[in-house]
Design an enzyme around this catalytic site. Structure first.
Site, PDB file in Angstrom:
ATOM      1  CG  ASN A 143      -3.439   2.341  -1.342  1.00 40.51           C
ATOM      2  OD1 ASN A 143      -2.252   2.123  -1.251  1.00 40.51           O
ATOM      3  ND2 ASN A 143      -3.905   3.573  -1.380  1.00 40.51           N
ATOM      4  CB  THR A 161      -0.916   0.059   1.242  1.00 39.34           C
ATOM      5  OG1 THR A 161      -0.084   0.226   2.395  1.00 39.34           O
ATOM      6  CG2 THR A 161      -1.745  -1.201   1.389  1.00 39.34           C
ATOM      7  CB  CYS A 162       0.223   4.594  -1.308  1.00 43.11           C
ATOM      8  SG  CYS A 162       0.206   3.917  -2.943  1.00 43.11           S
ATOM      9  CG  ASP A 163       0.238   4.355   5.752  1.00 37.19           C
ATOM     10  OD1 ASP A 163       1.370   4.609   6.227  1.00 37.19           O
ATOM     11  OD2 ASP A 163      -0.813   4.663   6.326  1.00 37.19           O
ATOM     12  CB  SER A 164       5.652   5.693   4.524  1.00 38.94           C
ATOM     13  OG  SER A 164       5.094   6.596   5.436  1.00 38.94           O
TER      14      SER A 164
END
Ligand code: PLP
Length: 377
Positions: free
Chosen positions: A367, A324-327
């Site tokens: 996402n 996913t695009c969460d760091s």
């Protein structure tokens, strides 16, 4: 690691996308092992660990009782064939209207840890049995439960006294020594606290009858853990030490220990890359991460065994991350994970010990990724 049934299922069904496969035979073996290890205790399976209907039905048919935390979980246990007298509403934080609904459904066993909660139960579930949860320090647990639940033993005395004064049945004391508890002595300290509450109230003529010894029984991840029988012996010894010949009724509430080793997640390597030419760790991105079901990698607390098609080849440390695009969606970085140098994009990996706390922790559509699919075989 994966059982032959799980490997055969994956080989023949070839499910697309990441998924969890749970082998019911292993759940049944775990249930029997708990029965053998603690024959004098009633088993209340902690539904939150994995509420798949097939698992609940199997456990109901084996005679298990159920620890639930919401009206939904109560309904799931009832649907699986458990009668209301085999279900405990074990969450200490309940809306009064949910207590009322549970009472309507026949539930008569409730957890509390405050006089405020006792008052809700007295109004919405009159005459029910209540047990008061006491705090433990959670020491030795790999997934500790903090101070969110429970109160100090001296307050538990007040809570149960108040319950009695409001016409409730002051039934006993509960505790949870912290999840993935590998220290066999953890139960001893908590049982000492429970006995103190029993004795103090007995002096006032309130006779408690039950100790709920909670969950905490571990699953084997990368390191060996003591067998259920070792827990059984340590707990029986501690019970005898504190309660002598007059053992109270006891309950255990295994979650992780009942289903953790019964499940395997199949995942795929999406990308292997570096951040600079001279980087010495590779980043390996899987199609599952913290939001797809591996939430217990938070703070790298739970370290799952991972099998690849190249096991046996030379390995090097990797940073393992989700898609996913969460760091924050990084699984292992502080302690990098050794994986074969020959691992390639598109390879399938098997993440073992994932039968507990995975599907229930998976986000609905973060996402656009689907929640973790589960097959129970
Ligand atoms: C979560 C929970 C359990 C199960 O804990 P495990 O460590 O998974 O065995 C048992 N009892 C209560 C009250 C819980 O909240």
């Amino acid at each position: 690691m994966a059982t032959q049934r799980i490997l055969d299922f994956l080989a023949t069904r070839r499910p697309a996308g990441p998924c969890l496969v749970v082998d019911l035979d292993v759940v049944q073996e775990n249930y029997r092992a708990f029965e053998r290890a603690l024959p004098y205790s009633k088993i209340y399976y902690a539904v939150k660990a994995n509420p798949a209907p097939e698992i609940l039905r199997l456990l109901a048919s084996l005679g298990s009782c159920f620890d639930t935390a919401s009206v939904n979980e109560i309904e799931m246990a009832l649907d699986a064939g458990a009668t209301a007298d085999r279900i405990s509403y074990g969450n200490t934080i309940k809306k009064e209207r949910d207590v009322a609904r549970a009472y309507e459904l026949g539930i008569r066993l409730f957890a509390v840890d405050s006089v405020e909660e006792v008052e809700k139960i007295a109004r919405a579930a009159p005459g029910s049995r209540v047990f008061c949860r006491v705090l433990t320090d959670g020491e030795g647990a790999e997934w500790p439960l903090s101070r969110k639940f429970g109160c100090v033993p001296a307050m538990a005395v007040d809570v149960l006294r108040h319950a009695r004064s409001l016409g409730l049945d002051a039934y006993g004391v509960s505790f949870h020594v912290g999840s993935q508890q590998t220290n066999l002595d953890a139960w001893d300290r908590a049982l000492g606290d429970a006995k103190m509450v029993f004795d103090t109230l007995a002096n006032e003529g309130i006779v408690l009858r039950m100790v709920n010894m909670g969950g905490g029984f571990p699953t084997r991840y990368l390191r060996d853990v003591p067998a259920a029988s070792a827990y059984g012996e340590a707990i029986f010894e501690a019970l005898s030490r504190h309660f002598g010949n007059r053992l109270p009724e006891t309950i255990i509430e295994p979650g992780r220990g009942m289903v953790g080793n019964a499940g395997v997640i199949k995942s795929e390597v999406v990308l292997i890359s570096k951040k600079a030419d001279n980087d010495n760790v590779r980043w390996v991105y899987l199609d599952i991460g913290k939001f797809g079901g591996l939430a217990e990698t938070m703070d790298e607390a739970i370290r799952y065994p991972i099998a690849t098609p190249h096991d046996g080849d030379a390995t090097a440390p990797c940073i393992l991350a989700g898609p996913t695009c969460d760091s924050a969606d990084v699984l292992y970085e502080k302690t990098p994970y050794p994986l074969p140098l020959s691992l390639s994009i598109g390879d399938e990996v098997l993440i073992a010990g994932t039968g507990a706390y995975t599907t229930t922790y998976s986000a609905v559509a973060f996402n656009g990724f689907e929640p973790l699919r589960a097959y129970v075989i």
